[in-house]
Scaffold this motif. Structure first.
Motif, PDB file in Angstrom:
ATOM      1  N   ASP A  93     -25.484  72.280  38.990  1.00  0.00           N
ATOM      2  CA  ASP A  93     -24.826  71.181  39.717  1.00  0.00           C
ATOM      3  C   ASP A  93     -25.775  69.975  39.768  1.00  0.00           C
ATOM      4  O   ASP A  93     -26.253  69.572  40.815  1.00  0.00           O
ATOM      5  CB  ASP A  93     -24.417  71.608  41.136  1.00  0.00           C
ATOM      6  N   ASP A  96     -33.132  68.559  40.974  1.00  0.00           N
ATOM      7  CA  ASP A  96     -33.930  69.706  40.526  1.00  0.00           C
ATOM      8  C   ASP A  96     -33.245  70.465  39.407  1.00  0.00           C
ATOM      9  O   ASP A  96     -33.903  71.073  38.558  1.00  0.00           O
ATOM     10  CB  ASP A  96     -34.332  70.609  41.690  1.00  0.00           C
ATOM     11  N   ASP A  97     -31.889  70.397  39.376  1.00  0.00           N
ATOM     12  CA  ASP A  97     -31.182  70.949  38.216  1.00  0.00           C
ATOM     13  C   ASP A  97     -31.615  70.208  36.955  1.00  0.00           C
ATOM     14  O   ASP A  97     -31.819  70.805  35.897  1.00  0.00           O
ATOM     15  CB  ASP A  97     -29.667  70.776  38.371  1.00  0.00           C
ATOM     16  N   ASN A 135     -24.191  69.905  44.460  1.00  0.00           N
ATOM     17  CA  ASN A 135     -24.919  68.696  44.889  1.00  0.00           C
ATOM     18  C   ASN A 135     -24.020  67.465  44.789  1.00  0.00           C
ATOM     19  O   ASN A 135     -24.041  66.579  45.643  1.00  0.00           O
ATOM     20  CB  ASN A 135     -26.146  68.470  43.999  1.00  0.00           C
ATOM     21  N   LEU A 156     -27.733  77.754  38.789  1.00  0.00           N
ATOM     22  CA  LEU A 156     -28.561  76.857  39.603  1.00  0.00           C
ATOM     23  C   LEU A 156     -27.762  76.140  40.690  1.00  0.00           C
ATOM     24  O   LEU A 156     -28.283  75.253  41.378  1.00  0.00           O
ATOM     25  CB  LEU A 156     -29.233  75.809  38.698  1.00  0.00           C
ATOM     26  N   GLY A 157     -26.509  76.513  40.826  1.00  0.00           N
ATOM     27  CA  GLY A 157     -25.646  75.874  41.824  1.00  0.00           C
ATOM     28  C   GLY A 157     -24.825  76.914  42.564  1.00  0.00           C
ATOM     29  O   GLY A 157     -25.071  78.122  42.443  1.00  0.00           O
ATOM     30  N   ASN A 178     -26.788  76.518  47.967  1.00  0.00           N
ATOM     31  CA  ASN A 178     -25.868  77.029  46.951  1.00  0.00           C
ATOM     32  C   ASN A 178     -24.923  78.090  47.507  1.00  0.00           C
ATOM     33  O   ASN A 178     -23.724  78.102  47.217  1.00  0.00           O
ATOM     34  CB  ASN A 178     -26.642  77.604  45.765  1.00  0.00           C
ATOM     35  N   ASP A 197     -34.848  74.597  41.336  1.00  0.00           N
ATOM     36  CA  ASP A 197     -34.196  75.164  40.157  1.00  0.00           C
ATOM     37  C   ASP A 197     -35.102  75.485  38.964  1.00  0.00           C
ATOM     38  O   ASP A 197     -34.898  76.520  38.303  1.00  0.00           O
ATOM     39  CB  ASP A 197     -33.060  74.234  39.699  1.00  0.00           C
TER      40      ASP A 197
HETATM   41 CA    CA Z   1     -28.843  73.167  41.836  1.00  0.00          CA
END
Ligand code: CA
Ligand code: RIB
Length: 339
Positions: free
Chosen positions: A12, A16-17, A41, A131-132, A174, A256
Motif C-alpha cells: 500500500d 516505507d512500502d 496508507n 506490506l499492507g 495493517n 516494510d
Molecule cells: Ca505498508
C-alpha cells in the motif's frame, strides 16, 4: 547462486512500502512477478500510481502493477495519509507515470499466478511479501482457495507481539485497517489443508521499530549516491516530521523493508512459532493475540519475529539500494537516534 525466488509483493505505497519496493527491485535473489496494491496508507488507485513511480525510479517498468481491493472486508476504510502525505509519497509530488498504466484485478492476478505454480516443486512456488492490510489476500483465500496450492511462503509486515500498537495501545495499522481480513488469513493458515504446515512469518512492530532511518543515515546515503539518496530524501521528509510530532524521535521507522530483507535472508530476524489470532471487535480491534505458551493447543499458524539486528539490516539496505557503505561508518552513525 540459487535460482531467484518467485514473489508477488502486495503493498500500500506508502513511504516505507516504497523503500521496500526499492530494496526488492535491487535484490537479484527475487524474481518479482508483479506488484498488487491494496487500500491502506492511501487508496488503492493512488498506491498503484505510486508503485509505478518507484518502478520508474528503479528502471523496472517491465513489472506489472495491479489495483486490488479498495475497501476493507467489513470496516470503513481509514487511510494513513496523515503519516504518508496526501500523495502517499511524503508529498514529494513526483509526476504520474504515463508510459505504463496499472491494471485492475489484483486478486485475479494473484490467483492466476498461484494456480500456475500449484504443481511446481516447493522451491518454485510463488511467495507473497505482504506490506499492507490483508484484504487482497483474504479475498484470494475466499474466492480461490485452491490457488493456495501454489503458495510458497507468506511474509507479512503487520501485527505486534509485545510492542505497543501504532493505531491503538495494542494494534498495528495493517491489521487494524482490516482486522477481518487479517483474521481470516491467519485462520486459514491454521485450518486449510492446502496450507498445512505453512506459517505466516509475522514481521511485527517488535522488530520493525528497531529499523530507524535517521538524518545522519540519510545524509550518508546522499553522499554515497546523490541521485538515489535525493529520491529517498524527498519521499521521507514528511515521514521525519510525522515521527517527530507523533513519537518524539528524529528519524523514521521504516517498517516494510525489513520484511523484504527477512524474506531474502532469514537470519535477519529470529523468533518462534505460535498460534496467532486477530481480534476483530472491541477496544483491542486489530490486536494480534499470540499464544506463546500454547494454552489453546491449536495449529501453529505463524512464525513471530521478535529480534533483529538493525546494523545488519542497514548494511543490507545500503549495499543494495545505495550501492555501497562502510559498516564502521554505519555503526557510528546508528548510535545517534535522538529522543
Ligand atoms: Ca505498508
Ligand atoms: O504499521 C506499519 C505498516 O502500516 C507499514 O506497512 C506501513 O506502510 C503501513 O502500511
Amino acid at each position: 547462486m540459487n535460482a531467484a525466488k518467485k514473489v508477488i509483493i502486495d503493498c500500500d505505497p506508502g513511504i516505507d512500502d516504497a523503500l521496500a519496493l526499492m530494496l526488492a527491485l535491487a535484490s537479484p535473489e527475487l524474481e518479482i512477478l508483479g506488484i498488487t496494491v491494496v487500500c491502506g496508507n492511501v487508496p488503492a488507485r493512488m498506491g498503484a500510481e505510486n508503485a509505478l513511480k518507484i518502478l520508474k525510479q528503479m528502471g523496472r517498468m517491465d513489472i506489472p502493477v495491479y489495483i486490488g481491493e479498495e475497501s476493507p472486508l467489513v470496516r470503513t476504510y481509514v487511510d494513513a495519509m496523515d503519516t504518508h502525505g496526501e500523495d502517499g509519497l511524503g508529498e514529494s509530488h513526483y509526476p504520474e507515470v504515463t508510459k505504463m498504466r496499472p491494471r485492475t484485478g489484483a486478486v485475479q492476478f494473484l490467483a492466476r499466478m498461484l494456480e500456475q505454480a500449484a504443481k511446481a516443486p516447493e522451491e518454485a512456488k510463488i511467495s507473497i511479501i505482504a506490506l499492507g492490510p490483508m484484504t487482497n489476500l483474504a479475498r484470494l483465500m475466499r474466492q480461490y482457495p485452491e490457488s493456495l496450492a501454489g503458495l510458497g511462503e507468506l511474509v507479512s509486515m503487520g501485527g505486534s507481539y509485545k510492542s505497543h500498537g501504532n493505531c491503538s495501545p495494542v494494534a498495528e495499522y495493517n491489521y487494524w485497517c482490516d482486522p477481518h481480513a487479517a483474521g481470516e488469513v491467519y485462520a486459514g493458515f491454521a485450518a486449510l489443508p492446502v496450507l498445512r504446515g505453512k506459517r505466516i512469518h509475522m514481521i511485527g512492530l517488535d522488530v520493525t521499530r528497531e529499523i530507524v532511518l535517521t538524518p545522519n543515515l540519510l545524509e550518508y546515503m546522499c553522499c554515497l549516491n546523490p541521485e538515489r539518496g535525493d529520491f529517498i530524501r524527498r519521499i521521507t521528509r514528511f515521514y521525519f516530521d510525522f515521527h517527530w510530532k507523533q513519537e518524539g524521535i528524529i528519524g523514521c521507522v521504516i517498517n516494510d523493508p525489513l520484511a523484504v530483507a527477512y524474506f531474502i535472508d532469514r537470519t535477519m530476524c529470529s523468533g518462534f512459532a505460535a498460534h496467532t489470532e486477530v481480534e476483530t471487535e472491541g477496544i483491542c480491534l486489530g490486536q494480534t493475540v499470540v499464544d506463546d505458551h500454547d494454552f489453546w493447543k491449536r495449529e501453529k499458524n505463524s512464525h513471530i519475529l521478535t529480534k533483529t539486528d538493525a546494523l545488519r539490516f542497514m548494511k543490507f539496505f545500503f549495499t543494495r539500494v545505495i550501492g555501497e557503505c562502510e559498516e564502521q561508518v554505519l555503526e557510528e552513525l546508528m548510535g545517534r537516534v535522538l529522543r
